[in-house]
Design an enzyme around this catalytic site. Sequence first.
Site, short mmCIF file in Angstrom:
data_model
loop_
_atom_site.label_atom_id
_atom_site.label_comp_id
_atom_site.label_asym_id
_atom_site.label_seq_id
_atom_site.Cartn_x
_atom_site.Cartn_y
_atom_site.Cartn_z
CG HIS A 291 31.36 60.19 -13.98
ND1 HIS A 291 32.25 59.31 -13.73
CD2 HIS A 291 31.80 61.55 -13.81
CE1 HIS A 291 33.39 59.80 -13.45
NE2 HIS A 291 33.29 61.18 -13.43
CD GLN B 173 36.28 63.47 -13.06
OE1 GLN B 173 35.28 62.98 -13.36
NE2 GLN B 173 36.74 64.46 -13.23
CB CYS C 230 33.26 54.65 -14.44
SG CYS C 230 31.90 53.68 -14.10
CD GLU C 231 38.73 51.18 -11.11
OE1 GLU C 231 39.60 51.16 -12.14
OE2 GLU C 231 39.03 51.22 -10.17
CG HIS C 232 33.53 52.01 -9.59
ND1 HIS C 232 33.80 53.08 -9.19
CD2 HIS C 232 34.38 51.23 -8.85
CE1 HIS C 232 34.87 53.33 -8.50
NE2 HIS C 232 35.12 52.32 -8.37
CG HIS C 233 28.72 51.77 -12.65
ND1 HIS C 233 29.27 52.85 -12.01
CD2 HIS C 233 27.65 51.18 -11.65
CE1 HIS C 233 28.69 52.84 -10.58
NE2 HIS C 233 27.97 51.65 -10.71
CB CYS D 54 27.98 54.99 -13.73
SG CYS D 54 28.97 55.97 -12.84
ZN ZN Z 1 30.50 54.25 -12.22
#
Ligand code: ZN
Length: 196
Positions: free
Chosen positions: A154, A126, A85-88, A156
């Site tokens: 996920h 996703q 995931c690009e956020h975490h 995260c």
């Molecule tokens: Zn994430």
Amino acid sequence: MFEKEKNYSPNLEELKSHYRSVITLLGEDADREGLLKTPERVAKAMLNLTHGYRVDPHEVLLSAKFKEEYSQMVIVKDIDFFSLCEHHMLPFYGKAHVAYIPNGYITGLSKIARVVDIFSHRLQVQERMTLQIKQCIQDTLNPLGVMVVVEAKHMCMQMRGVEKQNSITTTSDFTGAFNQAKTREEFMNLIQHGSL
Ligand SMILES: [Zn+2]
């Protein structure tokens, strides 16, 4: 049509030195035995997990594009994937299911799985991954319709305890013939199964 993707060659040495800094900044001793080779291992692992930036999925599909009059739904289900995931930059993983209805051209079944592999080996969300897989197939094969369903867990969410530990996120996207509920249902019935 689609734009050709540009090539980028990452620098392993530079990545290693940044991961060494990260380890130090986390309060660890980057020189202790167990961690000595960690920057290199992490750098290599991250390069592998993002190898999708260095492959053009359109070319993969075009390399096995065959003229064929078959015009029934083609389904490739249960394609395992692992993404970040690009956020975490933590993993999300699960299964992708892809269907398309040919319009004069088909592709190798393994190429569909390859496209999932390429888009998942990038920093992703996703939703966008689902859309990109759909769009890539639509742009290269120009089928009567494409539908992509992705089911994922996920890390995260699971590791950070933000949401229910075992929740599965489902996304889907489609074009053309799949605008008809009946066609979507046919696909959904064929991919029905238990959990991940
Ligand atoms: Zn994430």
